[in-house]
Design a protein around this motif. Structure first.
Motif, short mmCIF file in Angstrom:
data_model
loop_
_atom_site.label_atom_id
_atom_site.label_comp_id
_atom_site.label_asym_id
_atom_site.label_seq_id
_atom_site.Cartn_x
_atom_site.Cartn_y
_atom_site.Cartn_z
N SER A 294 0.78 -1.23 0.00
CA SER A 294 0.00 0.00 0.00
C SER A 294 0.82 1.28 0.00
CB SER A 294 -0.93 0.03 1.23
OG SER A 294 -0.17 -0.07 2.43
N THR A 295 2.14 1.23 -0.13
CA THR A 295 2.95 2.42 0.08
C THR A 295 3.82 2.74 -1.13
OG1 THR A 295 3.10 1.73 2.41
CG2 THR A 295 4.50 3.55 1.72
N SER A 296 3.74 4.00 -1.57
CA SER A 296 4.66 4.49 -2.60
C SER A 296 6.06 4.62 -2.01
CB SER A 296 4.21 5.86 -3.11
OG SER A 296 2.90 5.82 -3.64
N PHE A 297 7.08 4.55 -2.88
CA PHE A 297 8.43 4.81 -2.39
C PHE A 297 9.20 5.65 -3.40
CE2 PHE A 297 9.07 0.68 -4.60
CZ PHE A 297 10.15 1.00 -5.42
N ASN A 298 10.27 6.25 -2.91
CA ASN A 298 11.20 7.01 -3.75
C ASN A 298 12.50 6.23 -3.83
OD1 ASN A 298 13.62 9.21 -3.72
ND2 ASN A 298 11.92 9.90 -5.01
N PHE A 299 13.04 6.11 -5.05
CA PHE A 299 14.25 5.32 -5.29
C PHE A 299 15.39 6.24 -5.72
CE2 PHE A 299 17.11 2.94 -8.07
CZ PHE A 299 17.40 1.85 -7.28
N ARG A 300 16.58 5.99 -5.17
CA ARG A 300 17.75 6.79 -5.52
C ARG A 300 19.02 6.00 -5.24
NH1 ARG A 300 14.75 8.25 -1.31
NH2 ARG A 300 15.72 8.54 0.74
N ARG B 179 6.92 7.27 0.68
CA ARG B 179 6.40 8.58 0.29
C ARG B 179 5.01 8.80 0.90
NH1 ARG B 179 7.05 12.53 -1.55
NH2 ARG B 179 7.17 12.85 -3.79
N PHE B 180 4.71 10.03 1.20
CA PHE B 180 3.38 10.44 1.66
C PHE B 180 2.99 9.75 2.97
CE2 PHE B 180 3.35 9.88 -3.06
CZ PHE B 180 3.66 11.18 -3.39
N PRO C 154 21.41 9.16 1.80
CA PRO C 154 20.91 10.35 1.09
C PRO C 154 19.40 10.50 1.27
CG PRO C 154 21.58 8.64 -0.46
CD PRO C 154 22.07 8.21 0.88
N ALA C 155 19.00 11.71 1.62
CA ALA C 155 17.58 11.98 1.87
C ALA C 155 16.84 12.14 0.55
CB ALA C 155 17.44 13.25 2.70
N GLY C 156 15.57 11.79 0.59
CA GLY C 156 14.71 11.96 -0.57
C GLY C 156 13.49 12.76 -0.21
N PRO C 157 12.60 12.99 -1.16
CA PRO C 157 11.35 13.70 -0.86
C PRO C 157 10.49 12.86 0.08
CG PRO C 157 11.27 12.73 -3.05
CD PRO C 157 12.67 12.54 -2.55
N THR C 158 9.66 13.53 0.86
CA THR C 158 8.81 12.81 1.81
C THR C 158 7.34 12.95 1.43
OG1 THR C 158 8.91 14.74 3.29
CG2 THR C 158 10.47 12.94 3.69
#
Length: 536
Positions: free
Chosen positions: A219-225, A277-278, A303-307
């Motif tokens: 159920s959760t979006s994520f940010n990849f880097r 995310r979110f 490294p931080a990403g968008p939240t």
């Protein structure tokens, strides 16, 4: 036998050899599904294994391959696998969801037979029954191009599959009890990359590698880097895209994409990061990108990403565009379809909601909360079994009134070209998936969709994909060419919402039976519910 007869026989023999050689390849697999014990977050728990693997085996196939997978179910519950993003051309019989297939009973087996017809790209598979997806049983499914079809980038030195998603330490049956009792699931306990909290991917300095990334969570979006590295986006769910470069990318539930990364930094180890995310509390999983000539471990902060930045994510989503100069899985220019010039035959506006029904939490589409039948809808349709599903419960526009339960199907005709607007009036992000198809994502916007919203549509190079996110208090619009006959699931890719009713089926129908439009029912089809005893 005369000379002419010999020539005829010789020509027929050569023709037979040619036909045998020209037939698309067959790949055979035998998978045994069992329970096992693993500690992905440091706590021993029951997981679902395929051939003793968690996650399951990676499927590496080629465009147009015929895939034969004999699945033995050794669980204590019925089980199905679905092939997320595989179009199943003319073949919804193999889709692997409860609206099309009877589940495989315990201590029994079923052989899937399908073709990766005219597809190239990064996909996945996972269990579609109950909450089995929360225990594992998922894996990567990579479709490579045939040698005669060029891809619009140099061949990478190697490619890595990363299955990333939220994870619970609770047993999948406990999670199901939460939902059945009318409660929402608690916040996840962590995020995993390939079923682990620590993985290592090794490459040589100066070489370029492909990372195939799929969100297999609940159920959760994520940010990849990747620390210190740029990522060139080249493919999204089977579409070659304009090759923009990103520092990080959002991947929503059910989505997949591929990036190229050149190891052009100082030789050492770097963080690979997936973070939620979110969410009020950010969960993070890390892996390691290891240069083969490295002698230094990862260092410094992750490294931080968008939240929560919704505007940031929507702005990034709009930069994902179709590469019109690239070939598709067939040797024709993708830009020749001119989707933006086709008149739509119908518009569906679908609003998700989270109502209480009989005091229990449910999820709905246009006030209808879907409930599974014990007879797959596809079988009921084929055998003309009445009373299994309703084709008039879901309306084409949202309306006021109490939510209700129904086994809901939206009727449509083969070769319709429809506009679908996913309207999200909730404060949480949504993710919608359509089986059997990909679709053009032509627009994202905040607030309520109106007819005037079409002015902002991208009718030139919109991306095609099978799963689209819908931001909080926002809308997403797609266009779909209904050229694949069958019974197809439209669902929330967020599994708790799907489980509690945020789904329905799209019946794409032509009254004239033809193998040009749809294959016959498989000879090994399982029969259940009111289809038991029927003759194939």
């Amino acid at each position: 036998m005369g000379r002419a007869a010999y020539l005829v026989v010789a020509c027929l023999a050569l023709l037979n050899v040619y036909l045998v050689q020209a037939e698309d390849a067959y790949r055979y697999y035998t998978w045994t599904v069992t329970y096992g014990t693993a500690s992905p977050l440091g706590v021993p728990q029951q997981v679902i294994l395929i051939n003793r693997q968690f996650p399951g085996p990676r499927l590496d196939v080629v465009t147009n391959d015929n895939i034969i997978i004999n699945v033995f179910n050794k669980l204590d519950e019925p089980f199905l696998l679905t092939w997320n993003g595989i179009k199943q051309r003319k073949n919804s019989w193999q889709d692997g969801v409860l609206g099309t297939n009877c589940p495989i009973p315990p201590n029994s087996n079923f052989t899937y037979k399908f073709q990766t017809k005219d597809q190239i790209g990064t996909y996945s598979y996972f269990p579609s029954t109950l909450m089995h997806r929360a225990a594992g049983g998922f894996g990567g499914l990579n479709v490579y191009a045939r040698s005669v079809i060029p891809v619009p980038y140099p061949k990478p030195a190697e490619d890595f599959t990363l299955l990333i998603g939220d994870w619970y330490t609770a047993n999948h049956k406990e999670l199901r009890q939460y939902l059945d009792s009318g409660k929402s699931l608690p916040f996840p306990n962590g995020v995993l990359i390939n079923g682990q909290t620590q993985s290592t991917f090794t490459g040589d300095q100066g070489k370029t590698y492909m990372f195939r990334i799929s969100n297999v969570g609940l159920s959760t979006s994520f940010n990849f880097r990747i620390q210190g590295h740029k990522m060139k986006l080249v493919e999204v769910e089977g579409s070659h895209v304009i090759q923009n470069t990103y520092d990080s990318l959002d991947v929503h539930v059910g989505q997949s994409l591929s990036v190229l990364v050149t190891l052009d930094q100082t030789p050492k180890d770097y963080y690979i990061v997936g973070s939620t995310r979110f969410t009020k509390r950010v969960l993070t999983a890390t892996a390691v990108l290891h240069y083969s000539n490295s002698h230094a471990p990862v260092s410094g902060p992750v490294p931080a990403g968008p939240t929560y930045q919704v505007h940031w994510s929507m702005k990034q989503a709009r930069t994902l565009r179709w590469n019109l100069t690239s070939n598709a899985a067939r040797p024709n220019p993708q830009g020749s379809f001119h989707y933006g010039k086709i008149t739509t035959t119908r518009t569906l506006v679908l609003a998700n909601s989270a109502p209480l029904i009989n005091g229990k939490q449910r999820y709905a589409v246009n006030r209808v909360s879907y409930i599974n039948s014990d007879t797959p809808l596809k079988l009921a349709d084929y055998f003309n079994i009445p009373g299994i599903f309703s084709m008039d419960s879901i309306q084409g526009l949202p309306s006021e009134g109490p939510a209700f339960i129904s086994t809901s199907v939206v009727p449509s005709s083969l070769h319709d070209f429809i506009e679908v607007v996913f309207q999200n009036n909730e404060k949480t992000i949504q993710s919608w998936h359509l089986d059997g198809y990909d679709f053009w994502v032509v627009g994202y916007g905040f607030g309520q969709w109106t007819n005037a919203s079409r002015k902002a549509y991208n009718l030139v190079d919109a991306l095609t994909r099978h799963t689209a996110q819908v931001y909080p208090n926002s809308w997403t619009a797609i266009l779909v060419s209904l050229d694949n006959q069958g019974m197809w699931n439209i669902r929330s890719a967020m599994w708790p919402r799907q489980y509690l009713g945020q789904q329905f089926y799209l019946r794409v129908f032509n009254p004239i039976h033809s193998l040009k439009n749809e294959y016959n029912i498989p000879s090994n089809a399982l029969l259940c519910g009111k289809a038991v005893g029927r003759h194939l």
